[in-house]
Design a protein around this motif. Structure first.
Motif, PDB file in Angstrom:
ATOM      1  N   LYS A 221       0.672  -1.185   0.153  1.00 31.48           N
ATOM      2  CA  LYS A 221      -0.170  -0.104   0.109  1.00 31.48           C
ATOM      3  C   LYS A 221       1.035   1.193   0.016  1.00 31.48           C
ATOM      4  O   LYS A 221       0.474   2.397  -0.497  1.00 31.48           O
ATOM      5  N   TYR A 222       2.059   1.079   0.838  1.00 26.08           N
ATOM      6  CA  TYR A 222       2.888   2.303   0.683  1.00 26.08           C
ATOM      7  C   TYR A 222       3.525   2.354  -0.643  1.00 26.08           C
ATOM      8  O   TYR A 222       3.662   3.690  -1.149  1.00 26.08           O
ATOM      9  N   LYS A 223       3.863   1.349  -1.344  1.00 29.57           N
ATOM     10  CA  LYS A 223       4.489   1.411  -2.533  1.00 29.57           C
ATOM     11  C   LYS A 223       3.703   1.981  -3.647  1.00 29.57           C
ATOM     12  O   LYS A 223       4.004   2.643  -4.585  1.00 29.57           O
ATOM     13  N   ALA A 224       2.213   1.806  -3.389  1.00 30.73           N
ATOM     14  CA  ALA A 224       1.411   2.223  -4.376  1.00 30.73           C
ATOM     15  C   ALA A 224       1.128   3.799  -4.286  1.00 30.73           C
ATOM     16  O   ALA A 224       0.610   4.347  -4.998  1.00 30.73           O
ATOM     17  N   MET A 225       1.320   4.430  -3.331  1.00 35.13           N
ATOM     18  CA  MET A 225       1.359   5.837  -2.947  1.00 35.13           C
ATOM     19  C   MET A 225       2.677   6.433  -3.647  1.00 35.13           C
ATOM     20  O   MET A 225       3.799   6.699  -2.937  1.00 35.13           O
ATOM     21  N   THR A 226       2.796   6.713  -4.857  1.00 37.46           N
ATOM     22  CA  THR A 226       3.888   7.136  -5.656  1.00 37.46           C
ATOM     23  C   THR A 226       4.433   8.426  -5.209  1.00 37.46           C
ATOM     24  O   THR A 226       5.600   8.603  -5.300  1.00 37.46           O
TER      25      THR A 226
END
Length: 359
Positions: free
Chosen positions: A331-336
């Motif tokens: 989910k963090y990685k998706a928050m570009t």
């Protein structure tokens, strides 16, 4: 429960030794496993110690944070170098005399190096190292012990915390975040200082709740999940939607409460997203401000094993991967935008464009 609040004060906070079965003597309880033999020799013939001695900080093994990171570092060294060893738990309400006895027993038994996990071992390491000049001692989070046979393993915690502050400010939907420190001491102030500076680099007007669980370690600030839970509950109720805890074992209470209230939490020291004991909360662990305690322990053991013991201050930073920010949560990685901001902040610190506050 007493909580110490301060808006302007600042904070603290993967691989170790499976040990041979030895009964705990004197103070402390030994946590043991098995390896090869009671002694080992390096391929160059320079190591002749009994193995690795590790004495835990407050909270002990199982904190999923600081102590577990040290244990992980010893496990890696044990496996790579074929060493055995002994790890020893702290007792409640113990004194410096207890720590001195614990380290003395490890040194007398022939363990080398002997490592105290945490600044609380400062006086004990200073006294015992003087009595065993042929043994290498390590102490984590303290740089006051000056001796040829002591390595002071310290870190730029403020740099990792700066990245945590950037991530928190970028992820917050309310421009309102929180910091929870275990104990109101200078080491933990470094965590808060970096966190606040990082958050304000994103949003100068962001609101930051700041709270310390206790004034002294003896009051349980690093070892009381219930205190962490209560503090998290109060900050979430006040409106914070991202929390960062530098509180050792107490941080587990912050993480559990954050998950219960569906609020982002940032872990500390270890990559807490990947800790099995915290698996049911991991969807709400945004990331973790890392302190490579395990790497420091491994490096010290390696240096002794190779016959070239480290000594003096050995400091981990972003530039040498001694600290960092874990991005394991998909989910963090998706928050570009969050990822980009943290990556930029990291490079700016490494390049010297940003100097992080320590208080």
């Amino acid at each position: 429960m007493r909580l110490t609040s301060r808006r302007s004060r600042f904070s603290q906070a993967a691989v170790a030794v499976a040990v041979i079965a030895l009964a705990a003597t004197g103070c402390g309880e030994s946590s043991t496993g098995s390896k090869t033999s009671d002694s080992a020799s390096s391929s160059s013939g320079k190591y002749s110690g009994k193995g690795i001695g590790l004495a835990y900080d407050i909270g002990g093994k199982g904190d999923q944070s600081f102590n577990d990171a040290a244990y992980a570092g010893l496990q890696k060294a044990e496996k790579e170098f074929g060493l055995s060893g002994r790890d020893v738990e702290p007792q409640d309400n113990e004194t410096d005399a207890d720590k001195i006895q614990r380290l003395t027993q490890l040194a007398q038994a022939g363990y080398n190096p002997v490592i105290g996990v945490g600044f609380v071992y400062g006086p004990a390491v200073k006294e015992v190292a003087a009595k065993f000049p042929n043994t290498t001692f390590g102490i984590i989070d303290d740089e006051s012990v000056t001796s040829k046979n002591v390595a002071d393993m310290v870190f730029h915690e403020e740099q990792a915390s700066y990245l945590a502050g950037v991530a928190a400010a970028k992820a917050s939907k309310k421009a309102h975040i929180g910091f929870i420190g275990g104990v109101d001491i200078p080491l933990i102030h470094k965590f808060e200082a970096g966190y606040v500076q990082g958050a304000k680099s994103v949003n100068p007007s962001i609101k930051i709740e700041s709270q310390y669980l206790t004034e002294t370690p003896q009051e349980g600030g690093f070892s009381s999940p219930d205190k962490g839970k209560d503090a998290a509950s109060g900050q979430i109720e006040a409106g914070a939607d991202v929390l960062y805890a530098a509180a050792g074992l107490s941080g587990q209470g912050v993480i559990s409460e954050g998950a219960a209230k569906k609020t982002w939490v940032i872990g500390v020291d270890s990559d807490q997203y990947n800790q099995s004991a915290l698996a049911k909360y991991k969807d709400y662990i945004l990331g973790s401000a890392l302190k490579n305690v395990g790497g420091a322990v491994y490096d010290l053991v390696k240096s002794v094993y190779q016959g070239k013991p480290l000594s003096g201050v050995v400091r981990g930073s972003l530039s040498n991967d001694g600290v960092g920010f874990a991005d394991s949560n998909p989910k963090y990685k998706a928050m570009t935008d969050v990822v980009a901001a943290v990556d930029k902040a990291k490079q700016d610190i490494i390049d010297g464009k940003v100097t992080v506050n320590t208080k």
